[in-house]
Every structure is written in C-alpha cells, then in structure tokens.
Design a protein around this motif. Structure first.
Motif, PDB file in Angstrom:
ATOM      1  N   ARG A   1       0.852  -1.191   0.000  1.00 23.74           N
ATOM      2  CA  ARG A   1       0.000   0.000   0.000  1.00 23.74           C
ATOM      3  C   ARG A   1       0.895   1.251   0.000  1.00 23.74           C
ATOM      4  O   ARG A   1       1.835   1.348   0.786  1.00 23.74           O
ATOM      5  N   PRO A   2       0.609   2.213  -0.864  1.00 24.76           N
ATOM      6  CA  PRO A   2       1.418   3.441  -0.869  1.00 24.76           C
ATOM      7  C   PRO A   2       1.319   4.164   0.481  1.00 24.76           C
ATOM      8  O   PRO A   2       0.253   4.232   1.092  1.00 24.76           O
ATOM      9  N   LEU A   3       2.443   4.687   0.930  1.00 24.74           N
ATOM     10  CA  LEU A   3       2.467   5.417   2.190  1.00 24.74           C
ATOM     11  C   LEU A   3       1.879   6.806   2.022  1.00 24.74           C
ATOM     12  O   LEU A   3       2.023   7.432   0.976  1.00 24.74           O
ATOM     13  N   ALA A   4       1.246   7.278   3.084  1.00 23.30           N
ATOM     14  CA  ALA A   4       0.807   8.666   3.156  1.00 23.30           C
ATOM     15  C   ALA A   4       1.994   9.457   3.723  1.00 23.30           C
ATOM     16  O   ALA A   4       1.980   9.922   4.858  1.00 23.30           O
ATOM     17  N   TRP A   5       3.070   9.538   2.937  1.00 22.99           N
ATOM     18  CA  TRP A   5       4.310  10.167   3.409  1.00 22.99           C
ATOM     19  C   TRP A   5       5.145  10.529   2.198  1.00 22.99           C
ATOM     20  O   TRP A   5       5.541   9.670   1.422  1.00 22.99           O
ATOM     21  N   ASP A   6       5.391  11.811   2.020  1.00 21.17           N
ATOM     22  CA  ASP A   6       6.215  12.235   0.883  1.00 21.17           C
ATOM     23  C   ASP A   6       7.409  13.053   1.340  1.00 21.17           C
ATOM     24  O   ASP A   6       7.992  13.799   0.575  1.00 21.17           O
ATOM     25  N   GLN A   7       7.789  12.883   2.600  1.00 20.75           N
ATOM     26  CA  GLN A   7       8.859  13.694   3.177  1.00 20.75           C
ATOM     27  C   GLN A   7      10.218  13.004   3.154  1.00 20.75           C
ATOM     28  O   GLN A   7      11.198  13.552   3.650  1.00 20.75           O
ATOM     29  N   GLY A   8      10.300  11.798   2.631  1.00 22.77           N
ATOM     30  CA  GLY A   8      11.583  11.114   2.513  1.00 22.77           C
ATOM     31  C   GLY A   8      12.132  10.610   3.828  1.00 22.77           C
ATOM     32  O   GLY A   8      11.395  10.375   4.795  1.00 22.77           O
ATOM     33  N   ALA A   9      13.456  10.444   3.857  1.00 23.53           N
ATOM     34  CA  ALA A   9      14.156   9.872   5.012  1.00 23.53           C
ATOM     35  C   ALA A   9      13.956  10.734   6.264  1.00 23.53           C
ATOM     36  O   ALA A   9      13.677  11.928   6.177  1.00 23.53           O
ATOM     37  N   ILE A  10      14.131  10.092   7.410  1.00 17.48           N
ATOM     38  CA  ILE A  10      13.971  10.766   8.706  1.00 17.48           C
ATOM     39  C   ILE A  10      15.295  10.685   9.465  1.00 17.48           C
ATOM     40  O   ILE A  10      15.830   9.594   9.669  1.00 17.48           O
ATOM     41  N   ALA A  11      15.809  11.838   9.878  1.00 15.47           N
ATOM     42  CA  ALA A  11      16.993  11.872  10.741  1.00 15.47           C
ATOM     43  C   ALA A  11      16.505  11.769  12.182  1.00 15.47           C
ATOM     44  O   ALA A  11      15.588  12.501  12.589  1.00 15.47           O
ATOM     45  N   VAL A  12      17.079  10.837  12.939  1.00 14.94           N
ATOM     46  CA  VAL A  12      16.664  10.655  14.331  1.00 14.94           C
ATOM     47  C   VAL A  12      17.868  10.766  15.262  1.00 14.94           C
ATOM     48  O   VAL A  12      18.967  10.341  14.939  1.00 14.94           O
ATOM     49  N   GLY A  13      17.618  11.362  16.406  1.00  8.65           N
ATOM     50  CA  GLY A  13      18.606  11.431  17.474  1.00  8.65           C
ATOM     51  C   GLY A  13      18.192  10.490  18.587  1.00  8.65           C
ATOM     52  O   GLY A  13      17.002  10.295  18.843  1.00  8.65           O
ATOM     53  N   LEU A  14      19.168   9.887  19.239  1.00  7.04           N
ATOM     54  CA  LEU A  14      18.899   8.896  20.273  1.00  7.04           C
ATOM     55  C   LEU A  14      18.815   9.552  21.640  1.00  7.04           C
ATOM     56  O   LEU A  14      19.619  10.413  21.979  1.00  7.04           O
ATOM     57  N   GLY A  15      17.837   9.111  22.432  1.00  4.57           N
ATOM     58  CA  GLY A  15      17.635   9.646  23.762  1.00  4.57           C
ATOM     59  C   GLY A  15      17.822   8.589  24.831  1.00  4.57           C
ATOM     60  O   GLY A  15      18.699   7.724  24.729  1.00  4.57           O
ATOM     61  N   ALA A  16      16.973   8.631  25.819  1.00  2.00           N
ATOM     62  CA  ALA A  16      17.065   7.731  26.968  1.00  2.00           C
ATOM     63  C   ALA A  16      16.683   6.302  26.589  1.00  2.00           C
ATOM     64  O   ALA A  16      15.908   6.072  25.662  1.00  2.00           O
ATOM     65  N   ILE A  17      17.243   5.347  27.346  1.00  2.00           N
ATOM     66  CA  ILE A  17      16.827   3.944  27.239  1.00  2.00           C
ATOM     67  C   ILE A  17      15.823   3.700  28.356  1.00  2.00           C
ATOM     68  O   ILE A  17      16.120   3.950  29.531  1.00  2.00           O
ATOM     69  N   VAL A  18      14.640   3.232  27.988  1.00  7.04           N
ATOM     70  CA  VAL A  18      13.550   3.062  28.946  1.00  7.04           C
ATOM     71  C   VAL A  18      12.931   1.672  28.819  1.00  7.04           C
ATOM     72  O   VAL A  18      13.016   1.051  27.762  1.00  7.04           O
ATOM     73  N   PRO A  19      12.285   1.189  29.887  1.00  9.17           N
ATOM     74  CA  PRO A  19      11.563  -0.084  29.789  1.00  9.17           C
ATOM     75  C   PRO A  19      10.228   0.135  29.076  1.00  9.17           C
ATOM     76  O   PRO A  19       9.562   1.140  29.291  1.00  9.17           O
ATOM     77  N   LEU A  20       9.854  -0.819  28.235  1.00  6.86           N
ATOM     78  CA  LEU A  20       8.554  -0.763  27.568  1.00  6.86           C
ATOM     79  C   LEU A  20       7.809  -2.069  27.814  1.00  6.86           C
ATOM     80  O   LEU A  20       8.411  -3.113  28.046  1.00  6.86           O
ATOM     81  N   GLY A  21       6.501  -1.991  27.729  1.00  7.92           N
ATOM     82  CA  GLY A  21       5.656  -3.147  28.011  1.00  7.92           C
ATOM     83  C   GLY A  21       5.004  -2.969  29.368  1.00  7.92           C
ATOM     84  O   GLY A  21       4.864  -1.856  29.874  1.00  7.92           O
ATOM     85  N   ASN A  22       4.634  -4.072  29.975  1.00  8.87           N
ATOM     86  CA  ASN A  22       4.003  -4.058  31.290  1.00  8.87           C
ATOM     87  C   ASN A  22       4.916  -3.347  32.290  1.00  8.87           C
ATOM     88  O   ASN A  22       6.071  -3.735  32.444  1.00  8.87           O
TER      89      ASN A  22
ATOM     90  N   LEU B   1      13.972  -3.115  26.651  1.00 11.90           N
ATOM     91  CA  LEU B   1      14.665  -1.866  26.961  1.00 11.90           C
ATOM     92  C   LEU B   1      14.896  -1.193  25.614  1.00 11.90           C
ATOM     93  O   LEU B   1      15.538  -1.759  24.730  1.00 11.90           O
ATOM     94  N   SER B   2      14.329  -0.006  25.469  1.00  8.58           N
ATOM     95  CA  SER B   2      14.282   0.640  24.160  1.00  8.58           C
ATOM     96  C   SER B   2      14.725   2.094  24.249  1.00  8.58           C
ATOM     97  O   SER B   2      14.520   2.765  25.259  1.00  8.58           O
ATOM     98  N   ILE B   3      15.286   2.566  23.142  1.00 11.08           N
ATOM     99  CA  ILE B   3      15.743   3.947  23.044  1.00 11.08           C
ATOM    100  C   ILE B   3      14.603   4.806  22.519  1.00 11.08           C
ATOM    101  O   ILE B   3      13.996   4.488  21.489  1.00 11.08           O
ATOM    102  N   LEU B   4      14.335   5.895  23.224  1.00 12.42           N
ATOM    103  CA  LEU B   4      13.379   6.879  22.731  1.00 12.42           C
ATOM    104  C   LEU B   4      14.120   7.870  21.840  1.00 12.42           C
ATOM    105  O   LEU B   4      15.341   8.029  21.941  1.00 12.42           O
ATOM    106  N   LEU B   5      13.384   8.530  20.983  1.00 15.75           N
ATOM    107  CA  LEU B   5      13.985   9.480  20.049  1.00 15.75           C
ATOM    108  C   LEU B   5      13.964  10.880  20.624  1.00 15.75           C
ATOM    109  O   LEU B   5      13.031  11.263  21.325  1.00 15.75           O
ATOM    110  N   THR B   6      14.980  11.633  20.283  1.00 19.05           N
ATOM    111  CA  THR B   6      14.986  13.067  20.581  1.00 19.05           C
ATOM    112  C   THR B   6      14.717  13.762  19.253  1.00 19.05           C
ATOM    113  O   THR B   6      13.573  13.997  18.907  1.00 19.05           O
ATOM    114  N   LEU B   7      15.736  14.000  18.473  1.00 26.46           N
ATOM    115  CA  LEU B   7      15.597  14.547  17.132  1.00 26.46           C
ATOM    116  C   LEU B   7      14.757  13.584  16.292  1.00 26.46           C
ATOM    117  O   LEU B   7      14.976  12.368  16.329  1.00 26.46           O
TER     118      LEU B   7
END
Length: 183
Positions: free
Chosen positions: A57-78, A85-91
C-alpha cells in the motif's frame, strides 16, 4: 512457530551500536544489529498475503528519510514486568510520530488488523529480558539502562521502510527483511 509480521524502518547499527551494548546479566538478550528497527505497524500473525498487501500500500508520506537522534533507554511493556529496553527518540520524534499516525490505520486496515488505540511511541529496542528474568534481574536491567547517555550520538538517517517476519533460525537474530523500499 506462527509467522509474525510487521512494517518498520530499519535502523543502521554502525557505529553507534557495534560492541557497545553488552547484556547487563545472562537474563538479557542483546538485539542483533540486523534486528534494529523502528516499528511503523505491527501486523502480528496475519498471512503473508495480508502482510504483503499492507506493505504494498502506498504510504501517506512524501517527506523522505527521517533523521533521528537517540535519547534515553527506557523499559517498555508491562510496567511491572517490562518486555524490552528501548531507546526513545529526541531529534525526529515528531516526524516519526507523524509517519506512524498517518500510516498505521491504513496499513493495519489493509492487513485486517484492528487499530492500536495507544498513541504512537517511536522507539528502537536494544535489549530484551529473557522470559525467566527475575525481578532482581529486571532491576539490574533498569540500572543498566539509566547508565547510558546517547544524546551525543550522531543522528541516524532512516531511509527505508521494510516488511519483516521471524527468521527460520532464531539463534543469532530474530527477524528477516522480506521486502524493502526507500521512504
């Protein structure tokens, strides 16, 4: 094992991930560099035909690549027995949220999967506790996660979107890319 499908942005592992993330204890499994991704839509145990229809299915996105910055590592789930343990994004957080928000309903709908009512939370999982991990093991994992400051890591460019499923041999890495295209 039943197939498990998802659509995600592959995350380049080098050089920020290579040899840095040693498990805090034997109760944890470090994600393989090939498995690093930012999930766009989790499809679950649908058929390959359903998964491919969603991916095609074509994406509803025409902005191209995404630059991401790495933030804190946090627990996810219950919150009492986290599953990752996952990294949240800053940039790039807002752009990633926009990509997920604009596309999840269409991708999930095409695959016949109900929409997840939770708001998007872009993240990159780097470590998972084993199923047998005790409360003490999980506390060690939380302490490990708090010790990381990834804010000085160079931004990563997420250029592609991919269709993933389980690998046949899950001893080294968990997922394989079945199809891939540029954002």
């Amino acid at each position: 094992m039943a197939p498990n499908w998802f659509i995600a942005l592959p995350v380049p592992a080098s050089p920020w991930f290579d040899h840095r993330f040693d498990p805090p204890s034997p109760a944890f499994r470090r994600c393989h560099p090939q498995d690093l991704h930012l999930t766009v839509a989790f499809l679950g145990a649908v058929t390959e035909t359903q998964a491919r229809a969603a991916f095609d299915r074509p994406l509803a996105w025409d902005q191209g690549a995404i630059a991401v910055g790495l933030g804190a590592i946090v627990p996810l789930g219950n919150p009492h027995r986290y599953s990752a343990l996952s990294i949240l994004l800053t940039l790039g957080h807002d752009r990633a949220c926009s990509l997920l928000h604009q596309n999840q309903p269409h991708l999930l709908g095409t695959a016949g999967v109900p929409l997840d009512p939770r708001p998007p939370k872009p993240h990159i999982t780097v470590m998972r506790p084993q199923r047998h991990a005790s409360h003490q093991d999980r506390q060690i994992g939380l302490t490990w996660a708090e010790g990381w400051d990834l804010s000085q890591t160079d931004p990563l460019l997420l250029r592609d979107i991919a269709l993933y499923t389980w690998t046949d041999d899950r001893q080294t890495h968990l997922f394989e890319i079945v199809d891939r295209r540029p954002l």
